[in-house]
Write a protein that holds these residues in place. Structure first.
Motif, PDB file in Angstrom:
ATOM      1  N   VAL A 290     -15.801  16.857   5.308  1.00 52.67           N
ATOM      2  CA  VAL A 290     -15.789  16.106   6.569  1.00 52.67           C
ATOM      3  C   VAL A 290     -15.329  17.013   7.717  1.00 52.67           C
ATOM      4  N   LEU A 291     -14.247  17.753   7.495  1.00 55.02           N
ATOM      5  CA  LEU A 291     -13.726  18.629   8.555  1.00 55.02           C
ATOM      6  C   LEU A 291     -14.713  19.738   8.899  1.00 55.02           C
ATOM      7  N   ALA A 292     -15.327  20.341   7.887  1.00 56.52           N
ATOM      8  CA  ALA A 292     -16.340  21.379   8.142  1.00 56.52           C
ATOM      9  C   ALA A 292     -17.507  20.795   8.928  1.00 56.52           C
ATOM     10  N   GLY A 293     -17.956  19.620   8.510  1.00 58.42           N
ATOM     11  CA  GLY A 293     -19.073  18.976   9.193  1.00 58.42           C
ATOM     12  C   GLY A 293     -18.760  18.632  10.639  1.00 58.42           C
ATOM     13  N   LEU A 294     -17.563  18.080  10.878  1.00 54.61           N
ATOM     14  CA  LEU A 294     -17.186  17.740  12.256  1.00 54.61           C
ATOM     15  C   LEU A 294     -17.099  18.978  13.135  1.00 54.61           C
ATOM     16  N   ALA A 295     -16.511  20.050  12.610  1.00 52.68           N
ATOM     17  CA  ALA A 295     -16.383  21.283  13.391  1.00 52.68           C
ATOM     18  C   ALA A 295     -17.748  21.899  13.671  1.00 52.68           C
ATOM     19  N   LEU A 296     -18.595  21.957  12.657  1.00 51.48           N
ATOM     20  CA  LEU A 296     -19.927  22.539  12.852  1.00 51.48           C
ATOM     21  C   LEU A 296     -20.769  21.664  13.767  1.00 51.48           C
ATOM     22  N   TRP A 297     -20.658  20.359  13.595  1.00 53.37           N
ATOM     23  CA  TRP A 297     -21.368  19.438  14.490  1.00 53.37           C
ATOM     24  C   TRP A 297     -20.885  19.621  15.930  1.00 53.37           C
ATOM     25  N   GLY A 298     -19.568  19.721  16.108  1.00 56.36           N
ATOM     26  CA  GLY A 298     -19.029  19.899  17.455  1.00 56.36           C
ATOM     27  C   GLY A 298     -19.492  21.182  18.116  1.00 56.36           C
ATOM     28  N   ALA A 299     -19.675  22.219  17.332  1.00 56.52           N
ATOM     29  CA  ALA A 299     -20.113  23.505  17.883  1.00 56.52           C
ATOM     30  C   ALA A 299     -21.619  23.549  18.150  1.00 56.52           C
ATOM     31  N   THR A 300     -22.361  22.618  17.573  1.00 50.90           N
ATOM     32  CA  THR A 300     -23.824  22.675  17.700  1.00 50.90           C
ATOM     33  C   THR A 300     -24.435  21.506  18.460  1.00 50.90           C
ATOM     34  N   ARG A 301     -23.666  20.479  18.763  1.00 52.10           N
ATOM     35  CA  ARG A 301     -24.265  19.296  19.388  1.00 52.10           C
ATOM     36  C   ARG A 301     -24.750  19.602  20.791  1.00 52.10           C
ATOM     37  N   ARG A 302     -25.701  18.797  21.223  1.00 56.65           N
ATOM     38  CA  ARG A 302     -26.276  18.986  22.566  1.00 56.65           C
ATOM     39  C   ARG A 302     -25.182  18.764  23.606  1.00 56.65           C
ATOM     40  N   GLY A 303     -25.176  19.619  24.598  1.00 53.07           N
ATOM     41  CA  GLY A 303     -24.141  19.560  25.622  1.00 53.07           C
ATOM     42  C   GLY A 303     -22.918  20.356  25.210  1.00 53.07           C
ATOM     43  N   GLY A 304     -22.756  20.635  23.909  1.00 53.77           N
ATOM     44  CA  GLY A 304     -21.647  21.433  23.441  1.00 53.77           C
ATOM     45  C   GLY A 304     -22.108  22.735  22.848  1.00 53.77           C
ATOM     46  N   GLY A 305     -23.361  23.062  23.084  1.00 54.76           N
ATOM     47  CA  GLY A 305     -23.868  24.333  22.629  1.00 54.76           C
ATOM     48  C   GLY A 305     -24.780  24.235  21.429  1.00 54.76           C
ATOM     49  N   SER A 306     -25.829  23.447  21.559  1.00 57.06           N
ATOM     50  CA  SER A 306     -26.767  23.365  20.452  1.00 57.06           C
ATOM     51  C   SER A 306     -27.999  24.173  20.788  1.00 57.06           C
ATOM     52  N   ILE A 307     -28.999  23.981  19.943  1.00 55.36           N
ATOM     53  CA  ILE A 307     -30.243  24.718  20.157  1.00 55.36           C
ATOM     54  C   ILE A 307     -31.014  24.122  21.310  1.00 55.36           C
TER      55      ILE A 307
END
Length: 196
Positions: free
Chosen positions: A179-196
């Motif tokens: 869960v923690l890995a997923g939240l951190a990776l999601w936070g680093a990649t989500r739109r507006g937070g630095g996604s593709i």
């Protein structure tokens, strides 16, 4: 924003190493402790490499199509289902061999196929955020966290098993790490937070 994304990715990679290596190192002993034979537990261990290869083929291309963030949510969700199946397996009596094998197969196809495939999503996520001449340096620094997590996770799991005589708390701890890995990776990649 890039510094915040770097630390989110560093945390995610550390948790990935912790979760992955905890299961890799302890899975055979865990299954034997649950009452499975050593031969079957060893076969399941051998399947990890195959499932990692398949997961890499699936999740890498899927993350290019649907985005890194969505892919992380799917991977972590099915991984949690797999860990729940592994835990339930430990509760089913040995006489229910068919059910135990079905649960074990479900664990393999969800958790191991899922979380084993997160590496092909995290590497492009790093490239999405930090493309350019320093990408190799950044990936190398992130690998420091992967190494530390890979060392700490199996040690922690062994200590927990020695202290409590069961892998139940280890499975819960790995689920929390997913869960923690997923939240951190999601936070680093989500739109507006630095996604593709």
């Amino acid at each position: 924003m890039n510094l915040f994304s770097f630390w989110l990715l560093a945390f995610a990679v550390t948790m990935m190493g912790t979760c992955t290596m905890t299961i890799v190192v302890h899975q055979t002993r865990m299954l034997v402790d649950m009452g499975y034979g050593l031969t079957l537990a060893s076969l399941i261990f051998g399947m990890l490499g195959l499932l990692r290869a398949i997961g890499g083929l699936i999740w890498g291309s899927l993350s290019d199509r649907i985005g890194r963030s969505a892919c992380v949510v799917v991977i972590c969700s099915i991984s949690l289902v797999g860990l729940a199946l592994l835990w339930v397996t430990s509760l089913v009596p040995a006489e229910s061999a068919g059910l135990r094998i079905a649960l074990l197969a479900g664990y393999l196809l969800t958790c191991r196929l899922g979380f084993n495939g997160i590496a092909p999503v995290h590497a492009p996520a790093v490239s999405d955020r930090f493309s350019g001449k320093n990408l190799g340096t950044i990936l190398g620094r992130l690998d420091l966290g992967l190494g530390l997590g890979s060392a700490a996770g199996p040690w922690w799991a062994g200590w927990m098993f020695d202290r409590y005589g069961s892998y139940d708390s280890v499975i819960v701890g790995v689920a929390l790490g997913v869960v923690l890995a997923g939240l951190a990776l999601w936070g680093a990649t989500r739109r507006g937070g630095g996604s593709i």
